[in-house]
Enzyme design. Structure first.
Site, mmCIF file in Angstrom:
data_model
loop_
_atom_site.group_PDB
_atom_site.id
_atom_site.type_symbol
_atom_site.label_atom_id
_atom_site.label_comp_id
_atom_site.label_asym_id
_atom_site.label_seq_id
_atom_site.Cartn_x
_atom_site.Cartn_y
_atom_site.Cartn_z
ATOM 1 N N LEU A 1 3.826 -16.173 -64.758
ATOM 2 C CA LEU A 1 4.589 -14.921 -64.754
ATOM 3 C C LEU A 1 3.846 -13.806 -64.032
ATOM 4 C CD1 LEU A 1 5.805 -15.054 -68.468
ATOM 5 C CD2 LEU A 1 7.004 -15.880 -66.416
ATOM 6 N N ASP B 1 3.146 -18.149 -69.712
ATOM 7 C CA ASP B 1 1.961 -17.850 -68.920
ATOM 8 C C ASP B 1 0.759 -17.965 -69.854
ATOM 9 O OD1 ASP B 1 1.387 -16.181 -66.070
ATOM 10 O OD2 ASP B 1 -0.157 -15.956 -67.608
ATOM 11 N N ASN C 1 2.377 -22.693 -53.480
ATOM 12 C CA ASN C 1 1.985 -23.017 -52.101
ATOM 13 C C ASN C 1 1.173 -24.305 -52.053
ATOM 14 O OD1 ASN C 1 3.184 -20.942 -50.573
ATOM 15 N ND2 ASN C 1 1.579 -19.511 -51.156
ATOM 16 N N GLY D 1 7.430 -12.239 -51.459
ATOM 17 C CA GLY D 1 6.441 -11.328 -52.024
ATOM 18 C C GLY D 1 6.997 -10.447 -53.120
ATOM 19 N N LYS E 1 7.026 -24.357 -45.384
ATOM 20 C CA LYS E 1 6.390 -23.119 -45.855
ATOM 21 C C LYS E 1 4.989 -22.983 -45.263
ATOM 22 C CE LYS E 1 6.011 -19.359 -48.423
ATOM 23 N NZ LYS E 1 4.621 -19.131 -48.716
ATOM 24 N N GLU F 1 3.303 -16.550 -39.720
ATOM 25 C CA GLU F 1 3.025 -15.225 -40.287
ATOM 26 C C GLU F 1 1.622 -14.757 -39.926
ATOM 27 O OE1 GLU F 1 1.905 -14.239 -44.720
ATOM 28 O OE2 GLU F 1 4.055 -14.630 -44.571
#
Length: 294
Positions: free
Chosen positions: A8, A30, A87, A115, A165, A172
């Site tokens: 979280l 969490d 990721n 983000g 990704k 990016e």
């Protein structure tokens, strides 16, 4: 839908809020007691969800994700679905899917971008998994993605979501590095009196207009000389994986590699590379060598 969210933090917590605002029932977990969690253990999370369960994992890649999925494998039932939205490297996704699949537990990987703006604007979602699992979780994807026709893609089987990704983040890196170098050159020039306003002017009509450019202008308005910003940028793994895979596949990635090396170099206060360069210039040309540590 009913869904469990594991992790979280800045991304996971905002995703929970967007899902709840979209009408879904979310149970959050969490490790941190002050995270706003609904349950205090993974077992409590599993018990709080109806079968077949769907659990979305948003924890750091590597050991944290491995440990979470290993623990879930002992708690879940056949037909339950685990989604890794962090990721993680795509090869680890394939391993996780195989490990969970032995017990009849489904697995998907979702590359997630957006983000801290994702709660308001929506998240770009890059999904890896089979067609039936994609359709099963589609209402959640539709809530998380931006409004409109884009922002969601079923990229392929397990691993494909995090693979694209990885490439997204490599692109990016290059875009951010180009903006940084361009701004630094304007800032160093005697001709350009207002590099911040130049960047602002590029936001309309220019071929380099982008959300990253918008964010740069925003940062310059908050801190005109970026005086409060340390000249360091961490590399989080994805561009490194991309360069490694590019070498294996024979695909040249010079821009991604250069931006990756720039980030790595930014972590060093007194990089050895430049020590060697300075020493050699001194040896053959007598150029002065200065060190604040001398």
């Amino acid at each position: 839908m009913d869904i469990g969210m594991i992790g979280l933090g800045r991304m996971g917590g905002n995703m929970v809020q967007r899902l709840r605002e979209g009408g879904h029932r979310v149970v959050g977990y969490d490790m941190a007691a002050d995270s706003g969690r609904d349950v205090d253990s993974l077992s409590g999370l599993v018990e709080a969800l109806p079968s077949p369960r769907t659990l979305w994992v948003m924890v750091p890649a590597g050991a944290a994700t491995d440990g979470t999925i290993a623990e879930l494998s002992e708690l879940l039932d056949p037909g339950d679905l685990v989604i890794d939205g962090g990721n993680t490297r795509y090869r680890d996704d394939q391993r996780h899917a195989k490990e969970l699949g032995r017990d009849g537990i489904h697995f998907m990987d979702v590359g997630t971008s957006g983000g801290v703006w994702g709660r308001e604007c929506g998240y770009a979602l890059m999904v890896g998994g089979n067609d039936s699992d994609f359709e099963r979780i589609l209402p959640v994807f539709e809530t998380l993605k931006p409004s409109g026709d884009s922002g969601l893609v079923h990229a392929g089987p397990v691993g494909a979501g995090h693979y694209v990704k990885m490439i997204h983040n490599g692109i990016e890196y290059g875009m951010m590095q180009a903006l940084g170098e361009g701004y630094a050159m304007m800032e160093a020039s005697d001709l350009v009196e207002c590099p911040d306003r130049v960047c602002d002017s590029w936001r309309e009509g220019s071929v380099v207009r982008s959300w990253l450019l918008d964010l740069l202008v925003r940062a310059l308005k908050d801190d005109p000389d970026l005086a409060r910003i340390a000249g360091r940028a961490e590399e989080t793994g994805e561009a490194r994986w991309m360069v490694q895979d590019g070498l294996d596949m024979g695909v040249p990635l010079p821009v991604t590699a250069a931006s990756l090396f720039a980030r790595q170099n930014s972590q060093l206060d007194d990089p050895m590379t430049m020590k060697v360069v300075a020493a050699l210039r001194n040896q053959f040309g007598g150029h002065a060598v200065h060190s604040e540590r001398a």
